[in-house]
Write an enzyme that holds these catalytic residues in place. Sequence first.
Site, PDB file in Angstrom:
ATOM      1  N   ASP A 156      22.946  52.995  21.818  1.00 63.31           N
ATOM      2  CA  ASP A 156      23.641  53.727  22.878  1.00 63.31           C
ATOM      3  C   ASP A 156      23.017  53.405  24.234  1.00 63.31           C
ATOM      4  O   ASP A 156      21.846  53.038  24.306  1.00 63.31           O
ATOM      5  CB  ASP A 156      23.474  55.239  22.696  1.00 63.31           C
ATOM      6  CG  ASP A 156      24.312  55.802  21.579  1.00 63.31           C
ATOM      7  OD1 ASP A 156      25.389  55.250  21.315  1.00 63.31           O
ATOM      8  OD2 ASP A 156      23.882  56.781  20.970  1.00 63.31           O
ATOM      9  N   TYR A 189      21.183  54.759  27.603  1.00 53.55           N
ATOM     10  CA  TYR A 189      20.308  55.913  27.836  1.00 53.55           C
ATOM     11  C   TYR A 189      21.165  57.112  28.232  1.00 53.55           C
ATOM     12  O   TYR A 189      22.128  56.975  28.988  1.00 53.55           O
ATOM     13  CB  TYR A 189      19.305  55.608  28.943  1.00 53.55           C
ATOM     14  CG  TYR A 189      18.295  54.532  28.588  1.00 53.55           C
ATOM     15  CD1 TYR A 189      17.425  54.687  27.516  1.00 53.55           C
ATOM     16  CD2 TYR A 189      18.203  53.365  29.343  1.00 53.55           C
ATOM     17  CE1 TYR A 189      16.490  53.712  27.194  1.00 53.55           C
ATOM     18  CE2 TYR A 189      17.265  52.380  29.038  1.00 53.55           C
ATOM     19  CZ  TYR A 189      16.407  52.554  27.962  1.00 53.55           C
ATOM     20  OH  TYR A 189      15.492  51.582  27.648  1.00 53.55           O
ATOM     21  N   PHE A 239      18.342  48.457  26.886  1.00 56.86           N
ATOM     22  CA  PHE A 239      16.912  48.648  27.125  1.00 56.86           C
ATOM     23  C   PHE A 239      16.527  48.681  28.602  1.00 56.86           C
ATOM     24  O   PHE A 239      15.395  49.008  28.948  1.00 56.86           O
ATOM     25  CB  PHE A 239      16.064  47.583  26.399  1.00 56.86           C
ATOM     26  CG  PHE A 239      16.129  47.666  24.901  1.00 56.86           C
ATOM     27  CD1 PHE A 239      15.439  48.652  24.217  1.00 56.86           C
ATOM     28  CD2 PHE A 239      16.919  46.787  24.173  1.00 56.86           C
ATOM     29  CE1 PHE A 239      15.505  48.748  22.837  1.00 56.86           C
ATOM     30  CE2 PHE A 239      17.000  46.872  22.789  1.00 56.86           C
ATOM     31  CZ  PHE A 239      16.291  47.849  22.119  1.00 56.86           C
ATOM     32  N   HIS A 261      11.868  47.541  15.633  1.00 57.69           N
ATOM     33  CA  HIS A 261      12.383  48.092  16.885  1.00 57.69           C
ATOM     34  C   HIS A 261      11.223  48.519  17.785  1.00 57.69           C
ATOM     35  O   HIS A 261      10.175  48.967  17.287  1.00 57.69           O
ATOM     36  CB  HIS A 261      13.275  49.306  16.574  1.00 57.69           C
ATOM     37  CG  HIS A 261      14.095  49.769  17.724  1.00 57.69           C
ATOM     38  ND1 HIS A 261      13.593  50.610  18.702  1.00 57.69           N
ATOM     39  CD2 HIS A 261      15.379  49.519  18.065  1.00 57.69           C
ATOM     40  CE1 HIS A 261      14.528  50.853  19.598  1.00 57.69           C
ATOM     41  NE2 HIS A 261      15.631  50.205  19.244  1.00 57.69           N
TER      42      HIS A 261
END
Length: 233
Positions: A68, A70, A81, A190
């Site tokens: 998703d 932020y 990111f 991750h």
Amino acid sequence: MGVEDAIPSTWRDALLVPHVREAATSAWQAAESERQAGESVYPRRENVFRALSLVAPNNVRAVILGQDPYHQPAQAHGLSFSVPQGIKPPPSLVNIFKALAIEYPEFQPPQSGDLSSWAEQGVLLLNTVLTVREGTPGAHQKRGWEVLTQRILEVVSKGKPCAFLIWGKHAERAIAGIDLAGHRVLVGVHPSPLSAHRGFFTQGHFQQANEFLLSKGRKPVDWCRLDGNLVGF
């Protein structure tokens, strides 16, 4: 403005096959309905397709998949990111910078977490879901965005050799069923603080991506091309 007008022209014809057009329209309209009802939806409308605006299909050299956008104010700007200039890098992004510093000792982490310079070099910073309601991660999942982003990945898969940096189970699921023969698929941990300690810092994906690009006669990504110093790194 509708979704067809919002998608950059360099991608539009390849993406908007009938079933993808229908799914993308549904997802776009659902997000617009929430905006009109007074909900805060991120990123801003003009940034929903920013990842595509900064790199054309034929120029993609690497793909970094997020989930998703932020979901807190001022953070999301259409690149996985990444956060805009002046916004403190979130923990996952700080961990990405730490991994870069291990691979490239000369790397100077930037003060902000804006990864636009990567996108401008051909890194597709793609979230699999392109909008989110404030404070509600996952709110816009299964509304149609996944159909569109799967199509984006399929278009990239049919193009020039590139590196796919696949971090975590969600990213692994996102590429399932896509023929990535001829590309380099780097599957790993991750960067979230919940999982990064399991090997993210030492998996070496940035250098491996560049080694692959060079082996295919393509220009590597200058992962260190980020400005400033990260306070508190």
